[in-house]
Design a protein around this motif. Sequence first.
Motif, mmCIF file in Angstrom:
data_model
loop_
_atom_site.group_PDB
_atom_site.id
_atom_site.type_symbol
_atom_site.label_atom_id
_atom_site.label_comp_id
_atom_site.label_asym_id
_atom_site.label_seq_id
_atom_site.Cartn_x
_atom_site.Cartn_y
_atom_site.Cartn_z
ATOM 1 N N SER A 97 0.828 -1.206 0.000
ATOM 2 C CA SER A 97 0.000 0.000 0.000
ATOM 3 C C SER A 97 0.861 1.255 0.000
ATOM 4 C CB SER A 97 -0.930 0.004 1.224
ATOM 5 O OG SER A 97 -1.840 -1.064 1.186
ATOM 6 N N TYR A 98 1.875 1.245 0.828
ATOM 7 C CA TYR A 98 2.762 2.397 0.916
ATOM 8 C C TYR A 98 3.491 2.617 -0.412
ATOM 9 C CZ TYR A 98 6.678 5.320 2.407
ATOM 10 O OH TYR A 98 7.613 6.314 2.512
ATOM 11 N N CYS A 101 1.214 4.075 -3.078
ATOM 12 C CA CYS A 101 1.002 5.512 -2.933
ATOM 13 C C CYS A 101 2.200 6.292 -3.468
ATOM 14 C CB CYS A 101 0.745 5.863 -1.470
ATOM 15 S SG CYS A 101 -0.891 5.390 -0.873
ATOM 16 N N CYS A 223 -2.352 4.488 5.493
ATOM 17 C CA CYS A 223 -2.415 3.143 4.920
ATOM 18 C C CYS A 223 -2.778 2.119 5.990
ATOM 19 C CB CYS A 223 -1.079 2.778 4.277
ATOM 20 S SG CYS A 223 -0.770 3.573 2.681
#
Length: 287
Positions: A97-98, A101, A223
């Motif tokens: 997720s990080y 982004c 997140c």
Amino acid sequence: MGASQAVRTFSPSSTSVGTRSCRVLAGPASRRASRALAAPSPPRAVASSRAPLVVSSPPPPAAGSGPPAPGSAHAKVDRSGRFCSPRAARELALMISYAACLEGADVVRLFDRRISARREPGYVFDKTCLLSYNHMSFGGGPLEVGTEEEAEKLTNQNEKDSANEAEVLSAPPKLVYNNFVLRLSRELLVAVASGWDKHVDIIDKIIPQAWKDEPVARILELCILHIAMAEMTSKGTPHKVVINEAVDLAKRFCDGGAPRVINGCLRTFVKDHIDTAGTSQAAVSKA
């Protein structure tokens, strides 16, 4: 930029997030993750040559303890030598997720791309580093030591742990995680993507104003919130378990009061948006 608009910049498919988001990784534990997902972290240094010396690092393992054996509470590896715990799945989901982004990519597509990526010619992964990897290694405040020797020992141990964790986090996922972890992680990411817009609106209402004012610096924390909310609304995991896991992830990868804030935000989410049966109230109202 308004608060709601600021929070929305964290969409996994957004292209507005740049490399300056890396400053979210500022603590001892989180800097380790940055080596695998973002820019290399600066080396840690002794703050002063006068006693007591201060080293920003968690304490090393007790002397003579050695790496945890396979199947220990820390390693959580199966017979194939791969991570097999739900904690590993949540950590992998957070890393993806990080990274999504930072790249402005879709979380599920990025996960699938990393899973199917071919190994570089000659790449060899040493599975023994998994035995030294500790999912429960939390960052903390500076430690005071009395001598240069103790400071050097702590610094060396911290650098060794950092290199080991960077090796694990940057390795091809299929070499690190078993099929259960990979499947659970992908399910979490699918839930994150499908519930992103709805959860953005909720997060905008429950996070502190300071996080709204500096959204790019809080990508990692947001997140964690998205993953926890997605798990509670889609997987039916007990709320207390999800909250505890989210707080532990914040302790491991975030700084300052993030664990406390995340704990409060998720408790508010459960109180206001999840019914006693564990179902999203928004989903019930639509039905």
